[in-house]
Design an enzyme around this catalytic site. Structure first.
Site, PDB file in Angstrom:
ATOM      1  N   THR A 197       7.281  38.766  15.489  1.00 47.35           N
ATOM      2  CA  THR A 197       7.662  37.779  16.507  1.00 47.35           C
ATOM      3  C   THR A 197       6.457  36.982  16.999  1.00 47.35           C
ATOM      4  OG1 THR A 197       8.773  37.455  18.624  1.00 47.35           O
ATOM      5  CG2 THR A 197       7.478  39.447  18.413  1.00 47.35           C
ATOM      6  N   ARG A 198       6.753  35.755  17.464  1.00 47.12           N
ATOM      7  CA  ARG A 198       5.722  34.942  18.128  1.00 47.12           C
ATOM      8  C   ARG A 198       6.219  34.502  19.509  1.00 47.12           C
ATOM      9  NH1 ARG A 198       8.454  30.183  16.043  1.00 47.12           N
ATOM     10  NH2 ARG A 198       7.658  29.019  17.819  1.00 47.12           N
ATOM     11  N   HIS A 202      13.519  39.316  24.808  1.00 45.72           N
ATOM     12  CA  HIS A 202      14.463  39.517  25.903  1.00 45.72           C
ATOM     13  C   HIS A 202      15.452  40.607  25.496  1.00 45.72           C
ATOM     14  CE1 HIS A 202      12.656  36.108  27.840  1.00 45.72           C
ATOM     15  NE2 HIS A 202      12.869  35.370  26.767  1.00 45.72           N
ATOM     16  N   HIS A 205      16.863  40.745  21.912  1.00 49.52           N
ATOM     17  CA  HIS A 205      15.918  41.234  20.898  1.00 49.52           C
ATOM     18  C   HIS A 205      15.805  42.749  20.946  1.00 49.52           C
ATOM     19  CE1 HIS A 205      14.436  37.135  21.963  1.00 49.52           C
ATOM     20  NE2 HIS A 205      14.442  37.013  20.646  1.00 49.52           N
ATOM     21  N   ARG A 291      17.381  34.465  11.091  1.00 43.23           N
ATOM     22  CA  ARG A 291      17.771  33.116  10.736  1.00 43.23           C
ATOM     23  C   ARG A 291      16.527  32.247  10.851  1.00 43.23           C
ATOM     24  NH1 ARG A 291      19.637  28.699  13.101  1.00 43.23           N
ATOM     25  NH2 ARG A 291      21.495  27.731  12.190  1.00 43.23           N
ATOM     26  N   ARG A 436     -20.622   9.009  39.342  1.00 47.58           N
ATOM     27  CA  ARG A 436     -21.790   8.320  38.779  1.00 47.58           C
ATOM     28  C   ARG A 436     -23.091   8.928  39.323  1.00 47.58           C
ATOM     29  NH1 ARG A 436     -21.931   4.595  34.564  1.00 47.58           N
ATOM     30  NH2 ARG A 436     -19.820   3.868  34.231  1.00 47.58           N
ATOM     31  N   ILE A 476     -13.065   3.081  37.809  1.00 48.55           N
ATOM     32  CA  ILE A 476     -12.459   1.808  37.406  1.00 48.55           C
ATOM     33  C   ILE A 476     -11.597   2.041  36.158  1.00 48.55           C
ATOM     34  CG2 ILE A 476     -12.913  -0.540  36.613  1.00 48.55           C
ATOM     35  CD1 ILE A 476     -15.505  -0.481  38.215  1.00 48.55           C
TER      36      ILE A 476
HETATM   37  S1  PPS Z   1     -16.172   2.983  34.890  1.00 49.95           S
HETATM   38  O1  PPS Z   1     -16.055   1.707  34.141  1.00 49.95           O
HETATM   39  O2  PPS Z   1     -14.868   3.539  35.172  1.00 49.95           O
HETATM   40  O3  PPS Z   1     -17.088   3.895  34.269  1.00 49.95           O
HETATM   41  O4  PPS Z   1     -16.772   2.525  36.294  1.00 49.95           O
HETATM   42  P1  PPS Z   1     -17.019   3.458  37.563  1.00 49.95           P
HETATM   43  O5  PPS Z   1     -17.843   4.607  37.178  1.00 49.95           O
HETATM   44  O6  PPS Z   1     -15.757   3.775  38.249  1.00 49.95           O
HETATM   45  O7  PPS Z   1     -17.847   2.495  38.482  1.00 49.95           O
HETATM   46  C1  PPS Z   1     -18.347   2.992  39.689  1.00 49.95           C
HETATM   47  C2  PPS Z   1     -18.966   1.918  40.583  1.00 49.95           C
HETATM   48  O8  PPS Z   1     -20.047   1.290  39.915  1.00 49.95           O
HETATM   49  C3  PPS Z   1     -20.279   0.001  40.528  1.00 49.95           C
HETATM   50  N1  PPS Z   1     -20.738  -0.875  39.412  1.00 49.95           N
HETATM   51  C4  PPS Z   1     -19.995  -1.497  38.497  1.00 49.95           C
HETATM   52  N2  PPS Z   1     -18.659  -1.587  38.300  1.00 49.95           N
HETATM   53  C5  PPS Z   1     -18.213  -2.307  37.263  1.00 49.95           C
HETATM   54  N3  PPS Z   1     -19.013  -2.937  36.381  1.00 49.95           N
HETATM   55  C6  PPS Z   1     -20.352  -2.874  36.521  1.00 49.95           C
HETATM   56  N4  PPS Z   1     -21.136  -3.479  35.638  1.00 49.95           N
HETATM   57  C7  PPS Z   1     -20.885  -2.131  37.603  1.00 49.95           C
HETATM   58  N5  PPS Z   1     -22.136  -1.843  38.022  1.00 49.95           N
HETATM   59  C8  PPS Z   1     -22.029  -1.072  39.116  1.00 49.95           C
HETATM   60  C9  PPS Z   1     -18.975  -0.367  41.185  1.00 49.95           C
HETATM   61  O9  PPS Z   1     -19.264  -0.490  42.556  1.00 49.95           O
HETATM   62  C10 PPS Z   1     -18.025   0.818  40.951  1.00 49.95           C
HETATM   63  O10 PPS Z   1     -17.477   1.292  42.166  1.00 49.95           O
HETATM   64  P2  PPS Z   1     -16.060   0.864  42.808  1.00 49.95           P
HETATM   65  O11 PPS Z   1     -15.759   2.009  43.728  1.00 49.95           O
HETATM   66  O12 PPS Z   1     -15.042   0.785  41.690  1.00 49.95           O
HETATM   67  O13 PPS Z   1     -16.320  -0.387  43.496  1.00 49.95           O
END
Ligand code: PPS
Length: 570
Positions: A197-198, A202, A205, A291, A436, A476
């Site tokens: 069995t895998r 119950h 069985h 089966r 980040r 983003i």
């Molecule tokens: S990603 O594309 O999802 O990796 O971006 P993310 O890590 O969410 O980005 C974090 C914040 O970095 C600032 N930031 C930029 N955003 C977009 N493009 C460029 N080139 C860039 N450089 C810096 C930006 O403020 C993002 O923060 P949020 O909170 O979105 O404003």
């Protein structure tokens, strides 16, 4: 009473070297090229070395392989239903030649065996799929493996076993064939019927296995596979705890449980023969075949790959040669008016037969609904409920995506606080900026680095989700393909809610809280999302929010309502 005669005295081919020779081989192996085995290859090697795959003495060479693919026969003429092959990369194949010896190591680099290379060749994997599994449709798990995941070169040759792979779980339940034969000998068991069995077992069985054993006048071995089974199966930790409970439902001294480290192919009829050979090697005299035994499910058109009784038919054709008797599985049903299980073909027209399909059972588990006592045992249901908590106790991820300044972080924070107030699970916020600073401090905003950033966030969120927590991510995440990857990673582990904060660029730019848009327009920041780097608008987000119309508080509330609607929050 005569001397005890082993039910199956058939010779086992254990491939282990003696202790002294194994030590020597460990020294020799330092000069051999090493192949790191995949988990599936470790399972195959384990069963080769411990004799479960007797009479094989290693991974198949080319002639044996062709014979097995075409006629289920080794070149010696012995019946062998599935190719047990070792697939390696072209790169590694380029480093070795026929006549060499190679070291086979586990994931940690421990030497398990060496292999004397007799054959090195590039098999036609599509032809193998057709000849062995009768199809090229890669919804068949074995065909999927061959066509999409196998390495392209096979290396065949004799195996010299150095040590068995180490497993840290359920050690007392893992037996080699000689250990299990020894146990049968100690218990004085002469006839043993094995049940493969895998799945969790119950009441039906329990009834059918007990009946099968009674009819064959034999003892029973519950022999579940804990190597690799069908993708999506219940994890073996949960299953083994269930098996331990069901063992208590059999009369004392009648039944044993042992775990089998087989990597299943879901190869239907041919795999059934392999299961039987393995059980014979483990000392069993009878084998229950149901089966659609070892069935791979349906093909891409929704039709079964094999007929429901093809496995039984193939077994019957080779029963003498297999030297283990088939016990056909009887479909057991619960008859309410008699308050007992009986074979479906023994019920009468007036009987009230109760039935709960696998799909309905899983639905009830998922939704935390009642599961009737006649269907399973309370302790088994409890184990399964632990492994499949209802949605309001499963982990989930809310994955925000949207332009910089769209309001992701503010809503994410509001949502986090509301979920903490609700208090059902731990909450982690993976905000873009915070990630980040911590996880991705060395990354730039190039496409490659953004993808890596999102994959890291996805990985952390998947771990949180898997372990029942709540992950709120707010990057983003401008690229659709990467968001898809994250969805695929998390979806199978819990809830996933892609939330597009769709505030228009003009509004984000007008707000420009960090002054970044101005800098991007002035060309002081290059590759800014929405200005000179694309934002691919999500097409199938679960939730879409436009903060031009909605306050963060209301936006978070709307998300909460969606989570409630899907059952993740109560
Ligand atoms: S990603 O594309 O999802 O990796 O971006 P993310 O890590 O969410 O980005 C974090 C914040 O970095 C600032 N930031 C930029 N955003 C977009 N493009 C460029 N080139 C860039 N450089 C810096 C930006 O403020 C993002 O923060 P949020 O909170 O979105 O404003």
């Amino acid at each position: 009473m005569g001397a005890y005669k082993e039910p199956h005295g058939g010779q086992l081919k254990e491939l282990f070297l003696s202790e002294g020779k194994a030590d020597e081989e460990k020294l020799n192996a330092k000069s051999y090229k090493s192949w790191d085995l995949t988990p599936r290859q470790v399972c195959d090697l384990d069963l080769l070395m411990n004799g479960a795959f007797s009479p094989l003495e290693g991974f198949l060479g080319k002639d044996d392989y062709e014979g097995v693919c075409d006629d289920m026969r080794l070149k010696s003429g012995v019946l062998w239903p599935l190719p047990i092959t070792l697939d390696i990369t072209r790169e590694f194949a380029g480093e070795v030649s026929e006549g060499d010896t190679i070291a086979l190591r586990d994931l940690e680099g421990v030497l398990l065996a060496t292999l004397e290379v007799s054959d090195l060749w590039e098999p036609d994997l599509a032809s193998e799929a057709e000849r062995v599994y009768g199809t090229s449709d890669d919804t068949h798990p074995a065909v999927d493996f061959l066509m999409n995941r196998s390495n392209p070169v096979y290396v065949g040759g004799r195996v010299r076993g150095v040590e068995p792979p180490t497993y840290y779980d359920f050690k007392l339940l893992r037996d080699t064939p000689s250990e299990l034969r020894g146990r049968f000998r100690k218990l004085g068991w002469r006839k043993i019927v094995a049940f493969q069995t895998r799945n969790p077992l119950h009441r039906a069985h329990q009834e059918l296995t007990f009946r099968a054993a009674k009819e064959a006048d034999a003892n029973l071995l519950i022999h579940p596979v804990v190597g690799l089974t069908k993708p999506g199966d219940i994890d073996h930790f949960t299953r083994v705890r269930c098996y331990e409970h069901i063992l208590e439902e059999y009369p004392e001294q009648t039944t044993q449980l042992s775990l089998l480290n087989l990597a299943m192919r879901m190869g239907g009829p041919r795999e059934t023969l392999l299961h039987a050979i393995v059980r014979k090697n483990y000392g069993c005299t009878h084998f229950i075949v149901g089966r659609d035994h070892a069935g791979p499910g349906n093909d891409k058109d929704g039709n079964p790959f094999y007929g429901p009784y093809e496995a039984q038919e193939l077994f019957s054709e080779h029963e003498d040669e297999l030297d283990i008797a088939m016990v056909p599985f009887k479909m057991m049903v619960y008859v309410e008016n008699k308050a007992e299980y009986m074979p479906a073909d023994e019920t009468e027209g007036t009987d009230k037969v109760l039935n709960l399909s696998g799909t309905e059972f899983r639905r009830r588990l998922r939704e935390g609904l009642e599961i009737p006592e006649w269907f399973s045992y309370p302790r088994i249901v409890e184990e399964l409920r632990k492994a499949h908590p209802p949605k309001h106790r499963q982990g989930f991820t809310v994955f925000f995506t949207g332009l910089s300044g769209s309001g992701k972080s503010t809503i994410a924070n509001a949502l986090m606080v509301k979920l903490l107030e609700e208090g059902s699970r731990p909450v982690t916020l993976l905000d873009g900026d915070v990630v980040r600073k911590n996880l991705s401090s060395e990354l730039t905003f190039s496409k490659e680095h953004r993808d890596l950033n999102i994959q890291r966030i996805g990985y952390v969120a998947s771990e949180i989700t898997k372990n029942g927590g709540i992950a709120i991510c707010a990057p983003i995440a401008p690229y659709a393909a990467t968001r898809r990857l994250v969805r695929d990673m998390i979806g199978p582990l819990g809830g996933f809610f892609e939330t597009h904060v769709a505030t228009p660029l003009e509004v984000c730019e007008q707000r420009d809280r960090k002054g970044l848009y101005a800098m991007a327009r002035a060309g002081k920041i290059k590759g800014f999302t929405g200005i000179d780097d694309p934002y691919e608008v999500p097409e199938s987000a679960e939730i879409v929010i436009d903060t031009t119309e909605l306050s963060p508080d209301l936006a978070a509330h709307r998300i909460l309502l969606t989570l409630e609607k899907y059952g993740y929050v109560r």
